[in-house]
Design an enzyme around this catalytic site. Structure first.
Site, mmCIF file in Angstrom:
data_model
loop_
_atom_site.group_PDB
_atom_site.id
_atom_site.type_symbol
_atom_site.label_atom_id
_atom_site.label_comp_id
_atom_site.label_asym_id
_atom_site.label_seq_id
_atom_site.Cartn_x
_atom_site.Cartn_y
_atom_site.Cartn_z
ATOM 1 N N HIS A 168 0.815 -1.217 0.000
ATOM 2 C CA HIS A 168 0.000 0.000 0.000
ATOM 3 C C HIS A 168 0.849 1.267 0.000
ATOM 4 O O HIS A 168 0.321 2.361 -0.235
ATOM 5 C CB HIS A 168 -0.983 -0.006 1.178
ATOM 6 C CG HIS A 168 -0.369 0.302 2.505
ATOM 7 N ND1 HIS A 168 -0.039 -0.674 3.424
ATOM 8 C CD2 HIS A 168 -0.048 1.480 3.086
ATOM 9 C CE1 HIS A 168 0.460 -0.105 4.507
ATOM 10 N NE2 HIS A 168 0.465 1.199 4.324
ATOM 11 N N ASP A 233 -10.795 -6.688 1.499
ATOM 12 C CA ASP A 233 -11.058 -7.931 0.787
ATOM 13 C C ASP A 233 -9.894 -8.865 1.100
ATOM 14 O O ASP A 233 -9.422 -8.915 2.218
ATOM 15 C CB ASP A 233 -11.204 -7.620 -0.712
ATOM 16 C CG ASP A 233 -11.810 -8.753 -1.501
ATOM 17 O OD1 ASP A 233 -11.929 -8.599 -2.720
ATOM 18 O OD2 ASP A 233 -12.152 -9.786 -0.915
ATOM 19 N N SER A 309 4.548 1.837 8.434
ATOM 20 C CA SER A 309 4.103 0.798 7.496
ATOM 21 C C SER A 309 5.227 0.395 6.562
ATOM 22 O O SER A 309 5.968 1.241 6.065
ATOM 23 C CB SER A 309 2.927 1.309 6.663
ATOM 24 O OG SER A 309 1.779 1.469 7.452
#
Length: 376
Positions: A168, A233, A309
């Site tokens: 991401h 998802d 992250s």
């Protein structure tokens, strides 16, 4: 193999050999030996140039917790092949999609999640993070393996020219984030006053502060499991990417390894260092206990903020073959998840585990030869 049911896939991939019993006076937490699968490219298709229009997000949120993930069926063999196929972006803006084959053993880890994070809270009680200062620490292993991405995330050096990070940080599941075509990786180095002679000269001036030296990225690999899905998802399980630098970084790197079960981790703890955005310019180290796990994810409450992250989650265990202690990256810190556990709100920070299949894929991206990827 296409007809192998999910349960059999899981049993095959959980089959570790050579494990040491955790009993006896001289027991050491030992890296398990796994029978690893092989993930090989089958065909490559040229794709059109992306628009690089996505806004960079420094974390990913999901409301699907451990029980939600545990209750989702494992993917079929064909689904696992689709999820592990990957997209490659080159510095000139071109990109390709590569289909893969899986051999010997198969697994997966696509689990569904749904909903959105209600709030972002990544500090649990007392803030247990440690800012790392001084070149004696910052420039030494393992802290020296942590690097900063120009999109704002963290990455970890895993080879002479490769950086492991979260997907991401460069791709939002639909397209690449702004700045990815000119993606750079930053290495902390001392900034000397009065024209000091350098970090390796004991008589040089004392460093005033640290600064970043940047290296451009040559190409990136992102699994289709992330691109086809998203954080709500199957995508959370595939939130990892590998960056290849245009030139070697010349630092010691940390090897990747297959994530052992949480009960086999030393003290049940994990460690990682990242560039949290509430402490600009600081490398921030932390460790904490693993609270829960699924086949693809580790749930913990390590204090963290956006910017961390992509950090490599690592542990130090005994390498029996070489008779030495060795740190390996067993996961990639992804971000925050809000979990509604029987009506009681609870939040976790989540790391993507390096499973045998993910190890085989990432190792092939690095080595380009599956024969060099037989030990996890």
């Amino acid at each position: 193999m296409a007809g192998i049911p999910g349960l059999l896939l899981l049993l095959l991939l959980l089959c570790a050999v050579g494990q040491v019993s955790p009993y006896g006076a001289h027991w050491k937490p030992t890296w398990p030996a796994y029978r690893l699968p092989v993930v090989l490219p089958q065909s490559t298709l040229n794709l059109g140039k992306p628009d690089f229009g996505a806004e960079a997000k420094l974390e990913v949120s999901s409301s699907c917790g451990p029980q939600c993930h545990k209750g989702t069926p494992l993917p079929t063999y064909e689904e696992a092949k689709r999820y592990l196929s990957y997209e490659t972006l080159y510095a000139n803006g071109s990109r390709t999609e590569t289909q893969v084959g899986i051999y010997v053993l198969s697994s997966g880890g696509g689990q569904e999640s749904s909903g959105k994070s209600r709030r972002k809270r990544q500090i649990y009680g007392y803030d247990s993070r440690f800012s790392i200062f001084g070149k004696d620490f910052l420039l030494n292993y393992p802290f020296s393996t942590s690097v900063k991405l120009s999109t704002g995330c963290t990455g970890t050096l895993v080879a002479e020219k490769h950086v492991l990070t979260a997907a991401h940080c460069i791709h939002d599941g639909k397209t690449y984030v702004k700045g990815t075509q000119k993606l750079r990786v930053g290495f902390l180095k001392p900034k000397f006053k009065d024209g000091g002679r350098g970090a390796n000269d004991s008589s040089s001036a004392m460093p005033e502060k640290m600064k970043f030296q940047w290296i451009r990225v040559k190409r990136t690999h992102v699994p289709k499991g992330w691109i086809k899905g998203n954080a709500n998802d199957i995508g959370m399980d595939y939130d990892y990417a590998l960056l290849e630098l245009k030139k070697p970084h010349k630092r010691k790197f940390m090897k990747i390894g297959v994530s052992p079960p949480a009960k086999q981790l030393p003290g049940g703890r994990i460690h990682f260092s990242g560039y949290d955005n509430d402490r600009p310019g600081n490398l921030v180290y932390r460790f904490c206990d693993v609270k829960d796990e699924t086949y693809d994810l580790l749930y913990q409450q390590c204090d963290a903020q956006p910017g961390a992250s992509g950090s490599g989650v690592y542990v130090r265990m005994w390498k029996r073959q070489q008779q030495k202690w060795e740190r390996k990256i067993i996961g990639i810190f992804s971000g925050h998840q809000w979990v509604d556990m029987n009506g009681s709100p609870q939040d976790f920070n989540v790391a993507v585990r390096i499973t045998p299949l993910k190890y085989a894929q990432i190792c092939y991206w690095i080595k380009g030869n599956y024969l060099d990827c037989r030990e996890g």
